[in-house]
Design a protein around this motif. Structure first.
Motif, PDB file in Angstrom:
ATOM      1  N   GLU A  64      40.166  39.526  37.497  1.00  0.00           N
ATOM      2  CA  GLU A  64      40.691  39.551  36.132  1.00  0.00           C
ATOM      3  C   GLU A  64      41.864  38.578  36.058  1.00  0.00           C
ATOM      4  O   GLU A  64      42.674  38.495  36.982  1.00  0.00           O
ATOM      5  CB  GLU A  64      41.158  40.962  35.771  1.00  0.00           C
ATOM      6  CG  GLU A  64      41.588  41.083  34.343  1.00  0.00           C
ATOM      7  CD  GLU A  64      41.856  42.518  33.941  1.00  0.00           C
ATOM      8  OE1 GLU A  64      42.749  42.716  33.103  1.00  0.00           O
ATOM      9  OE2 GLU A  64      41.178  43.427  34.461  1.00  0.00           O
ATOM     10  N   PRO A 116      45.310  37.117  34.084  1.00  0.00           N
ATOM     11  CA  PRO A 116      46.369  37.622  33.197  1.00  0.00           C
ATOM     12  C   PRO A 116      46.388  36.872  31.864  1.00  0.00           C
ATOM     13  O   PRO A 116      45.924  35.732  31.760  1.00  0.00           O
ATOM     14  CB  PRO A 116      47.649  37.355  33.992  1.00  0.00           C
ATOM     15  CG  PRO A 116      47.299  36.220  34.891  1.00  0.00           C
ATOM     16  CD  PRO A 116      45.834  36.371  35.214  1.00  0.00           C
ATOM     17  N   GLU A 117      46.934  37.516  30.877  1.00  0.00           N
ATOM     18  CA  GLU A 117      46.984  36.943  29.526  1.00  0.00           C
ATOM     19  C   GLU A 117      47.641  35.556  29.472  1.00  0.00           C
ATOM     20  O   GLU A 117      47.151  34.677  28.767  1.00  0.00           O
ATOM     21  CB  GLU A 117      47.679  37.906  28.575  1.00  0.00           C
ATOM     22  CG  GLU A 117      47.602  37.477  27.131  1.00  0.00           C
ATOM     23  CD  GLU A 117      48.242  38.485  26.184  1.00  0.00           C
ATOM     24  OE1 GLU A 117      48.525  38.083  25.045  1.00  0.00           O
ATOM     25  OE2 GLU A 117      48.445  39.648  26.574  1.00  0.00           O
ATOM     26  N   ASN A 173      37.800  37.949  30.300  1.00  0.00           N
ATOM     27  CA  ASN A 173      37.810  39.078  31.232  1.00  0.00           C
ATOM     28  C   ASN A 173      36.644  40.029  30.991  1.00  0.00           C
ATOM     29  O   ASN A 173      36.079  40.572  31.935  1.00  0.00           O
ATOM     30  CB  ASN A 173      39.149  39.810  31.184  1.00  0.00           C
ATOM     31  CG  ASN A 173      40.216  39.061  31.968  1.00  0.00           C
ATOM     32  OD1 ASN A 173      39.975  38.603  33.070  1.00  0.00           O
ATOM     33  ND2 ASN A 173      41.383  38.917  31.372  1.00  0.00           N
ATOM     34  N   CYS A 207      45.150  32.054  23.914  1.00  0.00           N
ATOM     35  CA  CYS A 207      45.317  33.130  22.936  1.00  0.00           C
ATOM     36  C   CYS A 207      44.787  34.443  23.498  1.00  0.00           C
ATOM     37  O   CYS A 207      44.007  34.461  24.450  1.00  0.00           O
ATOM     38  CB  CYS A 207      44.630  32.772  21.615  1.00  0.00           C
ATOM     39  SG  CYS A 207      42.845  32.688  21.722  1.00  0.00           S
ATOM     40  N   PHE A 208      45.184  35.529  22.866  1.00  0.00           N
ATOM     41  CA  PHE A 208      44.793  36.863  23.307  1.00  0.00           C
ATOM     42  C   PHE A 208      43.277  37.051  23.246  1.00  0.00           C
ATOM     43  O   PHE A 208      42.681  37.681  24.111  1.00  0.00           O
ATOM     44  CB  PHE A 208      45.517  37.912  22.446  1.00  0.00           C
ATOM     45  CG  PHE A 208      45.229  39.317  22.867  1.00  0.00           C
ATOM     46  CD1 PHE A 208      45.798  39.840  24.018  1.00  0.00           C
ATOM     47  CD2 PHE A 208      44.381  40.126  22.117  1.00  0.00           C
ATOM     48  CE1 PHE A 208      45.531  41.138  24.426  1.00  0.00           C
ATOM     49  CE2 PHE A 208      44.101  41.428  22.513  1.00  0.00           C
ATOM     50  CZ  PHE A 208      44.681  41.933  23.678  1.00  0.00           C
ATOM     51  N   ARG A 209      42.644  36.509  22.208  1.00  0.00           N
ATOM     52  CA  ARG A 209      41.192  36.640  22.052  1.00  0.00           C
ATOM     53  C   ARG A 209      40.450  36.013  23.252  1.00  0.00           C
ATOM     54  O   ARG A 209      39.513  36.612  23.787  1.00  0.00           O
ATOM     55  CB  ARG A 209      40.737  35.985  20.748  1.00  0.00           C
ATOM     56  CG  ARG A 209      39.294  36.323  20.407  1.00  0.00           C
ATOM     57  CD  ARG A 209      38.835  35.613  19.165  1.00  0.00           C
ATOM     58  NE  ARG A 209      38.212  34.380  19.645  1.00  0.00           N
ATOM     59  CZ  ARG A 209      38.132  33.253  18.986  1.00  0.00           C
ATOM     60  NH1 ARG A 209      38.638  33.144  17.789  1.00  0.00           N
ATOM     61  NH2 ARG A 209      37.553  32.214  19.503  1.00  0.00           N
ATOM     62  N   ASP A 210      40.879  34.817  23.683  1.00  0.00           N
ATOM     63  CA  ASP A 210      40.250  34.166  24.844  1.00  0.00           C
ATOM     64  C   ASP A 210      40.449  34.996  26.104  1.00  0.00           C
ATOM     65  O   ASP A 210      39.543  35.125  26.931  1.00  0.00           O
ATOM     66  CB  ASP A 210      40.819  32.767  25.049  1.00  0.00           C
ATOM     67  CG  ASP A 210      40.396  31.793  23.974  1.00  0.00           C
ATOM     68  OD1 ASP A 210      39.470  32.116  23.195  1.00  0.00           O
ATOM     69  OD2 ASP A 210      40.990  30.695  23.920  1.00  0.00           O
ATOM     70  N   TYR A 211      41.627  35.546  26.265  1.00  0.00           N
ATOM     71  CA  TYR A 211      41.945  36.411  27.411  1.00  0.00           C
ATOM     72  C   TYR A 211      40.989  37.605  27.457  1.00  0.00           C
ATOM     73  O   TYR A 211      40.365  37.890  28.494  1.00  0.00           O
ATOM     74  CB  TYR A 211      43.403  36.853  27.298  1.00  0.00           C
ATOM     75  CG  TYR A 211      43.759  38.149  27.990  1.00  0.00           C
ATOM     76  CD1 TYR A 211      43.852  38.217  29.368  1.00  0.00           C
ATOM     77  CD2 TYR A 211      44.026  39.300  27.246  1.00  0.00           C
ATOM     78  CE1 TYR A 211      44.199  39.408  30.002  1.00  0.00           C
ATOM     79  CE2 TYR A 211      44.380  40.481  27.873  1.00  0.00           C
ATOM     80  CZ  TYR A 211      44.457  40.534  29.244  1.00  0.00           C
ATOM     81  OH  TYR A 211      44.795  41.703  29.878  1.00  0.00           O
ATOM     82  N   ARG A 212      40.864  38.323  26.343  1.00  0.00           N
ATOM     83  CA  ARG A 212      39.983  39.499  26.290  1.00  0.00           C
ATOM     84  C   ARG A 212      38.531  39.101  26.509  1.00  0.00           C
ATOM     85  O   ARG A 212      37.790  39.769  27.244  1.00  0.00           O
ATOM     86  CB  ARG A 212      40.129  40.211  24.946  1.00  0.00           C
ATOM     87  CG  ARG A 212      41.299  41.141  24.925  1.00  0.00           C
ATOM     88  CD  ARG A 212      41.238  42.180  23.826  1.00  0.00           C
ATOM     89  NE  ARG A 212      40.088  42.075  22.954  1.00  0.00           N
ATOM     90  CZ  ARG A 212      40.115  42.232  21.644  1.00  0.00           C
ATOM     91  NH1 ARG A 212      41.242  42.514  21.041  1.00  0.00           N
ATOM     92  NH2 ARG A 212      39.024  42.149  20.921  1.00  0.00           N
TER      93      ARG A 212
END
Length: 180
Positions: free
Chosen positions: A26, A28-29, A42, A34-39
């Motif tokens: 996994e 890290p942010e 992962n 952006c947060f969307r790409d991170y979620r």
């Protein structure tokens, strides 16, 4: 080829030594824009087997930031903490990336553990039938040069000369194996 820093490599992958597989860790942010790409990343990749098989080479590779890395090289670096010059799969199976199946070698060592060339017609590496002399010819490449082992009436004698030379020049026992 530019290699990944070892600390980055270890932060990206988990190596399962029992199966010889790499898995994405996994991320890290802050590694994403952006947060969307991170979620999304992962959810799709974390914990999954890393990479795919190259159609041209048969080796598994992973892509990271626009570059391709061969998995067996990544595994060597994770396990030893050093990047290898070349890696040889001892048994010749390109999909077997267990650390126990890998060895760091020079180019000449790697050449002494090759499979039988597809163009081979005699069924024995370094042996062919000469139409000109009507004899079996045996040769070996050792110490950077092609060495004639002689001309023989019988294929078996040429094969024995070749096997003896493989021992003399420290060829791997699997050299000349049939391609899988």
């Amino acid at each position: 080829m530019k290699e990944l820093p070892l600390d980055l490599l270890k932060s990206l992958f988990h190596y399962d030594s029992s199966h010889g597989e790499l898995y994405w860790k996994e991320r890290p942010e802050p590694a994403f824009k952006c947060f969307r790409d991170y979620r999304r990343w992962n959810a799709l990749y974390a914990g999954k087997k890393a990479g795919c098989i190259s159609k041209s080479t048969g080796y598994r590779y992973v892509a990271y930031q626009g570059r391709k890395y061969e998995v067996h090289r990544l595994i060597w670096a994770i396990e030893t903490g050093q990047w290898p010059d070349r890696i040889d799969h001892k048994e010749g199976r390109r999909d077997d990336n267990r650390f126990s199946e890998l060895r760091s070698v020079s180019h000449s060592e790697n050449m002494r553990n090759q499979a039988m060339p597809k163009s081979n017609t005699s069924g024995i590496c370094g042996v062919y039938f000469s139409k000109q002399t009507r004899k079996w010819v045996a040769f070996i490449t050792g110490r950077g040069r092609k060495i004639s082992l002689g001309h023989f009436e019988r294929k078996e004698d040429a094969a024995k000369a070749r096997k003896d030379a493989e021992l003399k020049y420290d060829f791997h026992p699997n050299h000349g194996r049939k391609c899988a």
